[in-house]
Design a protein around this motif. Structure first.
Motif, PDB file in Angstrom:
ATOM      1  N   CYS A  34      67.951  34.248   1.888  1.00 30.78           N
ATOM      2  CA  CYS A  34      67.458  33.173   2.745  1.00 30.78           C
ATOM      3  C   CYS A  34      66.203  33.637   3.466  1.00 30.78           C
ATOM      4  CB  CYS A  34      68.523  32.779   3.767  1.00 30.78           C
ATOM      5  SG  CYS A  34      67.983  31.471   4.889  1.00 30.78           S
ATOM      6  N   ALA A  52      73.284  32.603  12.366  1.00 32.27           N
ATOM      7  CA  ALA A  52      73.437  33.823  11.557  1.00 32.27           C
ATOM      8  C   ALA A  52      74.846  33.910  10.981  1.00 32.27           C
ATOM      9  CB  ALA A  52      73.126  35.056  12.403  1.00 32.27           C
ATOM     10  N   LEU A  55      75.203  31.400   8.159  1.00 31.59           N
ATOM     11  CA  LEU A  55      74.504  31.869   6.960  1.00 31.59           C
ATOM     12  C   LEU A  55      75.329  32.917   6.216  1.00 31.59           C
ATOM     13  CD1 LEU A  55      70.853  32.112   8.277  1.00 31.59           C
ATOM     14  CD2 LEU A  55      71.587  30.822   6.251  1.00 31.59           C
ATOM     15  N   CYS A  60      74.858  34.087   2.366  1.00 25.49           N
ATOM     16  CA  CYS A  60      73.573  34.777   2.489  1.00 25.49           C
ATOM     17  C   CYS A  60      73.790  36.287   2.373  1.00 25.49           C
ATOM     18  CB  CYS A  60      72.913  34.438   3.817  1.00 25.49           C
ATOM     19  SG  CYS A  60      71.345  35.299   4.092  1.00 25.49           S
ATOM     20  N   ALA A  63      68.489  38.317   4.330  1.00 26.08           N
ATOM     21  CA  ALA A  63      67.788  37.466   5.290  1.00 26.08           C
ATOM     22  C   ALA A  63      66.379  38.003   5.486  1.00 26.08           C
ATOM     23  CB  ALA A  63      68.533  37.411   6.618  1.00 26.08           C
ATOM     24  N   CYS A  65      63.084  37.274   7.482  1.00 21.87           N
ATOM     25  CA  CYS A  65      62.785  36.530   8.711  1.00 21.87           C
ATOM     26  C   CYS A  65      61.287  36.502   8.963  1.00 21.87           C
ATOM     27  CB  CYS A  65      63.521  37.152   9.894  1.00 21.87           C
ATOM     28  SG  CYS A  65      65.302  37.306   9.607  1.00 21.87           S
ATOM     29  N   VAL A  77      71.173  38.362  12.657  1.00 18.99           N
ATOM     30  CA  VAL A  77      71.902  38.508  11.388  1.00 18.99           C
ATOM     31  C   VAL A  77      72.573  39.876  11.331  1.00 18.99           C
ATOM     32  CG1 VAL A  77      71.702  38.590   8.868  1.00 18.99           C
ATOM     33  CG2 VAL A  77      70.439  36.847  10.163  1.00 18.99           C
ATOM     34  N   THR A 100      68.329  42.847   5.505  1.00 20.26           N
ATOM     35  CA  THR A 100      67.512  42.043   6.416  1.00 20.26           C
ATOM     36  C   THR A 100      66.132  42.672   6.554  1.00 20.26           C
ATOM     37  OG1 THR A 100      68.351  43.262   8.342  1.00 20.26           O
ATOM     38  CG2 THR A 100      69.461  41.194   7.799  1.00 20.26           C
TER      39      THR A 100
END
Length: 156
Positions: A34, A52, A55, A60, A63, A65, A77, A100
């Motif tokens: 995502c 978060a 997701l 997810c 992530a 961002c 997240v 992430t």
């Protein structure tokens, strides 16, 4: 919800929300990366945590961002992942591991490139990709266009 692109068995979907409770995974039962692009609406820590959590529960596994205060989304997240899996054995963590990244002050084009071309990892070879716009902003079309460009292999 709109389809940004479909290419080589992969689908890229764009969703815009204004509140965490508006989110529902467009890919029930599937894992996906995502791209969370924050447009600077009034999401506080509790709202970021709620989104978060949704997701992660929705599948997810990466992530990415971007946008305004993107590090806050990255941290939300990560924090939700830790809260939910702090006591899991290592074997279980491998199955639910979430990557992430945050891309502070990076252009939509740079973040779109990273999202499309660098989010597969370990045994994950995703075929569903979500671009989640949080709040309203001028960058929606730029972000979606960047993802489309790299998804379709234009100018790569």
């Amino acid at each position: 919800m709109r389809v940004i692109a479909e290419s080589q068995g992969r689908i890229y979907i764009s969703v815009e929300i204004e509140r965490p409770d508006e989110f529902a995974s467009p890919f029930p039962g599937a894992l996906f990366p995502c791209l969370i692009w924050y447009h600077g609406s009034r999401f506080g820590a509790e709202e970021r945590s709620a989104l978060a959590r949704a997701l992660l529960e929705g599948g997810c596994r990466y992530a990415v961002c971007g946008g305004v205060r993107c590090k806050d989304w990255h941290d939300a997240v990560d924090s939700e992942f830790v809260k939910n899996h702090m006591d899991d054995p290592d074997e279980a963590l491998d199955e639910v591991h979430v990557m992430t990244t945050w891309h502070e002050n990076e252009s939509a084009d740079d973040v779109g490139f990273f999202f499309v071309l660098h989010t597969n990892f370990d045994f994950h070879d995703f075929d569903r990709y979500l671009v989640l716009h949080v709040g309203r902003g001028r960058e929606v079309e730029h972000v979606d266009a960047a993802v489309r460009k790299y998804a379709l292999g234009e100018e790569v």
